[in-house]
Design a protein around this motif. Structure first.
Motif, PDB file in Angstrom:
ATOM      1  N   ASN A   1      41.891 -15.987  56.149  1.00 56.86           N
ATOM      2  CA  ASN A   1      42.387 -15.013  55.173  1.00 56.86           C
ATOM      3  C   ASN A   1      43.659 -15.595  54.573  1.00 56.86           C
ATOM      4  N   THR A   2      43.484 -16.392  53.525  1.00 57.14           N
ATOM      5  CA  THR A   2      44.580 -17.212  53.014  1.00 57.14           C
ATOM      6  C   THR A   2      45.662 -16.389  52.329  1.00 57.14           C
ATOM      7  N   SER A   3      45.316 -15.340  51.616  1.00 59.26           N
ATOM      8  CA  SER A   3      46.330 -14.584  50.873  1.00 59.26           C
ATOM      9  C   SER A   3      47.241 -13.801  51.809  1.00 59.26           C
ATOM     10  N   GLU A   4      46.746 -13.476  53.006  1.00 60.50           N
ATOM     11  CA  GLU A   4      47.549 -12.736  53.973  1.00 60.50           C
ATOM     12  C   GLU A   4      47.914 -13.592  55.185  1.00 60.50           C
ATOM     13  N   ASP A   5      47.517 -14.856  55.128  1.00 59.08           N
ATOM     14  CA  ASP A   5      47.892 -15.855  56.137  1.00 59.08           C
ATOM     15  C   ASP A   5      47.580 -15.399  57.553  1.00 59.08           C
ATOM     16  N   ARG A   6      46.315 -15.020  57.777  1.00 55.42           N
ATOM     17  CA  ARG A   6      45.909 -14.617  59.125  1.00 55.42           C
ATOM     18  C   ARG A   6      44.417 -14.851  59.323  1.00 55.42           C
ATOM     19  N   PRO A   7      43.971 -14.862  60.575  1.00 62.54           N
ATOM     20  CA  PRO A   7      42.540 -15.034  60.842  1.00 62.54           C
ATOM     21  C   PRO A   7      41.757 -13.794  60.414  1.00 62.54           C
ATOM     22  N   ALA A   8      40.454 -13.916  60.444  1.00 62.64           N
ATOM     23  CA  ALA A   8      39.550 -12.779  60.236  1.00 62.64           C
ATOM     24  C   ALA A   8      38.618 -12.770  61.442  1.00 62.64           C
ATOM     25  N   LEU A   9      39.025 -12.043  62.472  1.00 61.32           N
ATOM     26  CA  LEU A   9      38.370 -12.209  63.766  1.00 61.32           C
ATOM     27  C   LEU A   9      37.554 -10.995  64.192  1.00 61.32           C
TER      28      LEU A   9
ATOM     29  N   LYS B   1      35.674 -10.724  43.455  1.00 58.22           N
ATOM     30  CA  LYS B   1      36.916 -11.451  43.139  1.00 58.22           C
ATOM     31  C   LYS B   1      36.710 -12.330  41.897  1.00 58.22           C
ATOM     32  N   SER B   2      37.804 -12.594  41.193  1.00 57.34           N
ATOM     33  CA  SER B   2      37.719 -13.412  39.978  1.00 57.34           C
ATOM     34  C   SER B   2      38.728 -14.545  39.962  1.00 57.34           C
ATOM     35  N   VAL B   3      39.380 -14.799  41.115  1.00 57.95           N
ATOM     36  CA  VAL B   3      40.241 -15.975  41.230  1.00 57.95           C
ATOM     37  C   VAL B   3      39.889 -16.712  42.515  1.00 57.95           C
ATOM     38  N   THR B   4      40.103 -18.007  42.515  1.00 50.53           N
ATOM     39  CA  THR B   4      39.844 -18.813  43.697  1.00 50.53           C
ATOM     40  C   THR B   4      40.903 -18.541  44.754  1.00 50.53           C
ATOM     41  N   ARG B   5      40.719 -19.123  45.922  1.00 49.28           N
ATOM     42  CA  ARG B   5      41.713 -18.990  46.982  1.00 49.28           C
ATOM     43  C   ARG B   5      43.037 -19.655  46.609  1.00 49.28           C
ATOM     44  N   GLN B   6      42.995 -20.541  45.624  1.00 48.46           N
ATOM     45  CA  GLN B   6      44.227 -21.177  45.153  1.00 48.46           C
ATOM     46  C   GLN B   6      44.858 -20.411  43.990  1.00 48.46           C
ATOM     47  N   GLY B   7      44.188 -19.322  43.526  1.00 45.16           N
ATOM     48  CA  GLY B   7      44.772 -18.484  42.490  1.00 45.16           C
ATOM     49  C   GLY B   7      44.352 -18.803  41.080  1.00 45.16           C
ATOM     50  N   GLN B   8      43.406 -19.726  40.893  1.00 40.67           N
ATOM     51  CA  GLN B   8      42.944 -20.051  39.546  1.00 40.67           C
ATOM     52  C   GLN B   8      41.806 -19.116  39.112  1.00 40.67           C
TER      53      GLN B   8
ATOM     54  N   VAL C   1      29.526 -16.833  53.786  1.00 38.80           N
ATOM     55  CA  VAL C   1      28.987 -18.082  53.238  1.00 38.80           C
ATOM     56  C   VAL C   1      29.075 -18.076  51.713  1.00 38.80           C
ATOM     57  N   GLN C   2      28.729 -16.967  51.093  1.00 35.62           N
ATOM     58  CA  GLN C   2      28.822 -16.899  49.632  1.00 35.62           C
ATOM     59  C   GLN C   2      30.267 -17.051  49.174  1.00 35.62           C
ATOM     60  N   ALA C   3      31.205 -16.460  49.922  1.00 35.72           N
ATOM     61  CA  ALA C   3      32.614 -16.592  49.558  1.00 35.72           C
ATOM     62  C   ALA C   3      33.066 -18.045  49.623  1.00 35.72           C
ATOM     63  N   VAL C   4      32.611 -18.766  50.639  1.00 38.75           N
ATOM     64  CA  VAL C   4      32.968 -20.182  50.755  1.00 38.75           C
ATOM     65  C   VAL C   4      32.451 -20.967  49.554  1.00 38.75           C
ATOM     66  N   ILE C   5      31.220 -20.720  49.182  1.00 35.54           N
ATOM     67  CA  ILE C   5      30.630 -21.448  48.047  1.00 35.54           C
ATOM     68  C   ILE C   5      31.313 -21.061  46.737  1.00 35.54           C
ATOM     69  N   TRP C   6      31.704 -19.798  46.602  1.00 37.82           N
ATOM     70  CA  TRP C   6      32.416 -19.365  45.398  1.00 37.82           C
ATOM     71  C   TRP C   6      33.908 -19.693  45.454  1.00 37.82           C
ATOM     72  N   ASP C   7      34.397 -20.190  46.589  1.00 42.88           N
ATOM     73  CA  ASP C   7      35.804 -20.542  46.780  1.00 42.88           C
ATOM     74  C   ASP C   7      36.713 -19.324  46.588  1.00 42.88           C
ATOM     75  N   ILE C   8      36.325 -18.189  47.206  1.00 46.35           N
ATOM     76  CA  ILE C   8      37.140 -16.984  47.148  1.00 46.35           C
ATOM     77  C   ILE C   8      37.444 -16.507  48.563  1.00 46.35           C
ATOM     78  N   ASN C   9      38.412 -15.626  48.676  1.00 47.30           N
ATOM     79  CA  ASN C   9      38.802 -15.063  49.972  1.00 47.30           C
ATOM     80  C   ASN C   9      38.106 -13.710  50.144  1.00 47.30           C
ATOM     81  N   PRO C  10      37.166 -13.586  51.085  1.00 46.82           N
ATOM     82  CA  PRO C  10      36.458 -12.321  51.241  1.00 46.82           C
ATOM     83  C   PRO C  10      37.176 -11.323  52.142  1.00 46.82           C
ATOM     84  N   PHE C  11      38.374 -11.657  52.612  1.00 46.82           N
ATOM     85  CA  PHE C  11      39.020 -10.834  53.626  1.00 46.82           C
ATOM     86  C   PHE C  11      40.249 -10.076  53.134  1.00 46.82           C
ATOM     87  N   ASP C  12      40.505 -10.112  51.834  1.00 38.37           N
ATOM     88  CA  ASP C  12      41.541  -9.236  51.295  1.00 38.37           C
ATOM     89  C   ASP C  12      40.901  -8.295  50.274  1.00 38.37           C
TER      90      ASP C  12
END
Length: 565
Positions: A95-103, A377-384, A509-520
């Motif tokens: 969970n990159t935007s909140e800097d924590r695991p998704a457990l 989501k409409s931005v990548t995990r890097q914010g683009q 898996v879809q979030a990984v392929i789309w390069d988005i964060n599914p946990f926020d």
């Protein structure tokens, strides 16, 4: 999860070789009807079907062939899906935007397992919380939880919204047949709407002396839940503190009639919930992924702790499969890739969930939150900004009812829609009366016949029926609507756990392929803030000046009615 996108660009998937290859491949595949794919491969069902954890996934009615799947698997490899799976399950900060695991998967690890996050063995903490939850369940099931006047609790109302409502509501309804015998009859109810309509009904019918409320909120700040909780507390205080010759303290009423489930014990303390009646929740569990832990208290109250642990075990079986199976046989990965193919390469952006079992009535609503809150989501995990489609619009209903509602659009509308058909193979074996069992099993067979027939017609169109001569256009069916079918051996706590985990991992898996964060879910936050500001204006505590003319007109309409009432 930084390594999960090491081969991708931060702004687009278009530069991935596998993505480009799939775009070229799709130009030819779009023209191929799925009935042609069946004609080409008589063994297609076996090619695209997998079994795991009491589930059978049939992807043969998707509009793809073996080459498509190979290219999609290459895309998964290029997107570093295997590395991402490892990162998720090992407690890395995915969970990159909140800097924590998704457990959420840690909530269903067996007691003997070990998983440390920031030095804490989360498995030990999880099982400690489950033990505490079990103690509360045992008290209620024994009729030993007494209200402020000494009477045993009969009705439990879960106050929660989103993941604190949809998951427990869905599971308790699905597994109502698994209520344990010989326990004190405690009925579980749900109130989630901030307008108070659900709660008002309960308060008009329930006995305050025998009613308990479960206040479920991860942050303990959700206005929807707290508004219901405050109303319930005031109702209890008004009803109970004035009964009998001996006064009852407000402290006693709150202690005996409220359980709290939250990641914020200090806020539960402030609200007045007794520490012994507080259940732990963690920041590393998203609300929509939380039914496996103490948010699942209503589930355990309905089906008992033994069956609740079976639910966890079924999900854990799917977790192990997700971790260990190669991509080509990995059921969550394959289901995810079918969705990627439809959304990004066939331009199918609507997805309908169609269970053919009345016990799964709330499953579509549950998946609507799981998928659209995670991957809308409409931005990548890097914010683009993203220049490709992500999550499709999900909706659904019980299949037998939907046939008489929106299947018209599926069969003859202009909108392409992917469908998921879900059904158990066995049902009603445990009905005692032979004649009743025979009738009910016949009805189950009728439901399966409709499930199988509808997916067949959606696939084949007119070719699903014998040619009976020329027909007018309004009686023709084009077919070529893709679908997946998930069959459960039978609906049990274990297979339902596996089914839910299947969709959780598909979303990841879809979030990984789309390069988005599914946990926020930052998309819900602005609306909450604006609603708080607007509420103050409705209470005449703010100015209308910043409002647009539409909102101003709506507020003034409310004021006019308020003035006259």
């Amino acid at each position: 999860m930084a390594s999960a996108t090491s081969t991708a660009t931060p702004t687009t998937r278009d530069r991935l070789p596998a993505w480009q290859a799939l775009k070229r491949h799709a130009e030819t595949q779009k023209k191929v009807h799925v009935k042609t794919l069946f004609a080409r491969d008589p063994n297609r069902f076996n090619t695209f079907t997998r079994d795991v954890a009491g589930l059978t996934l049939d992807l043969s009615k998707q509009r793809w062939d073996a080459e498509t799947l190979q290219q999609l698997l290459a895309l998964a490899e290029e997107s570093a899906v295997p590395e991402a799976i490892t990162a998720l399950l090992s407690g890395q900060r995915v969970n990159t935007s909140e800097d924590r695991p998704a457990l959420h998967t840690a909530l269903r690890l067996p007691k003997a397992a070990t998983l440390k996050v920031d030095g804490e063995d989360v498995v030990a903490a999880v099982h400690e919380s489950l033990q505490q939850m079990e103690a509360l369940v045992v008290r209620l099931h024994a009729g030993q939880w007494r209200g402020a006047t000494g009477k045993p609790i009969k009705d439990v109302v879960n106050l929660g919204v989103g993941g604190s409502d949809l998951g427990p509501l869905m599971v308790t309804h699905a597994l109502a047949d698994f209520r344990p015998a010989d326990v004190y009859p405690v009925e579980v109810h749900f109130a989630s709407t901030m307008d108070g309509s659900q709660l008002a009904d309960y308060l008009s019918r329930f006995n305050p002396e025998t009613t308990l409320f479960v206040l479920s909120s991860k942050s303990f700040t959700t206005i929807d839940t707290l508004s219901n909780a405050n109303t319930a507390r005031d109702w209890l205080l008004a009803q109970l503190t004035r009964q009998g010759a001996t006064p009852i303290s407000a402290e006693l009423v709150v202690r005996q009639h409220f359980i709290g489930v939250s990641a914020c014990p200090e806020k539960m303390n402030e609200w007045g919930i007794a520490s012994a009646h507080q259940l732990r929740f963690w920041e590393w569990v998203g609300g929509r992924y939380s039914l496996w832990g103490t948010i699942g208290l209503p589930i355990a109250l309905v089906i008992g702790m033994a069956n609740f642990r079976e639910l966890l075990a079924g999900a854990h079986t799917m977790d192990r499969h997700f971790q260990e199976a190669p991509l080509a046989d990995n059921v969550p990965v394959l289901l995810a890739l079918a969705g990627i193919w439809n959304v990004n390469f066939l331009d199918i952006r609507a997805h309908s969930i169609l269970p053919y079992d009345g016990r799964l009535e709330y499953f579509a609503a549950y998946l609507e939150q799981l998928e659209m809150e995670s991957n809308g989501k409409s931005v990548t995990r890097q914010g683009q900004a993203i220049d490709y489609s992500t999550c499709p619009v999900l909706w659904g209903q019980l299949g037998p009812n939907a046939q008489h509602a929106f299947y018209q659009l599926l069969h003859q509308g202009t909108q392409p829609v992917e469908c998921d058909f879900i059904a158990p193979l066995k049902r009603y074996d445990d009905v005692a009366d032979p004649e009743t069992r025979r009738h009910l099993k016949s009805q189950h067979k009728l439901a399966l016949a409709n499930c199988f027939a509808q997916s067949r017609v959606l696939m084949l169109g007119d070719d699903a029926i014998d040619d009976d001569g020329p027909r007018p256009a309004h009686k023709r069916y084009r077919g070529n609507q893709p679908s997946s079918t998930v069959l459960l051996d039978q609906l049990t706590p274990a297979t339902l756990g596996a089914l839910i985990a299947l969709y959780e991992h598909k979303v990841f898996v879809q979030a990984v392929i789309w390069d988005i964060n599914p946990f926020d879910q930052w998309g819900v936050e602005l609306g909450k803030k604006i609603a708080t500001d607007t509420h103050k204006i409705l209470d005449h505590e703010g100015s209308l000046d910043p409002m647009d003319t539409s909102t101003r007109g709506l507020i003034e309409a409310f004021w006019a009615v308020e003035k006259d009432s």
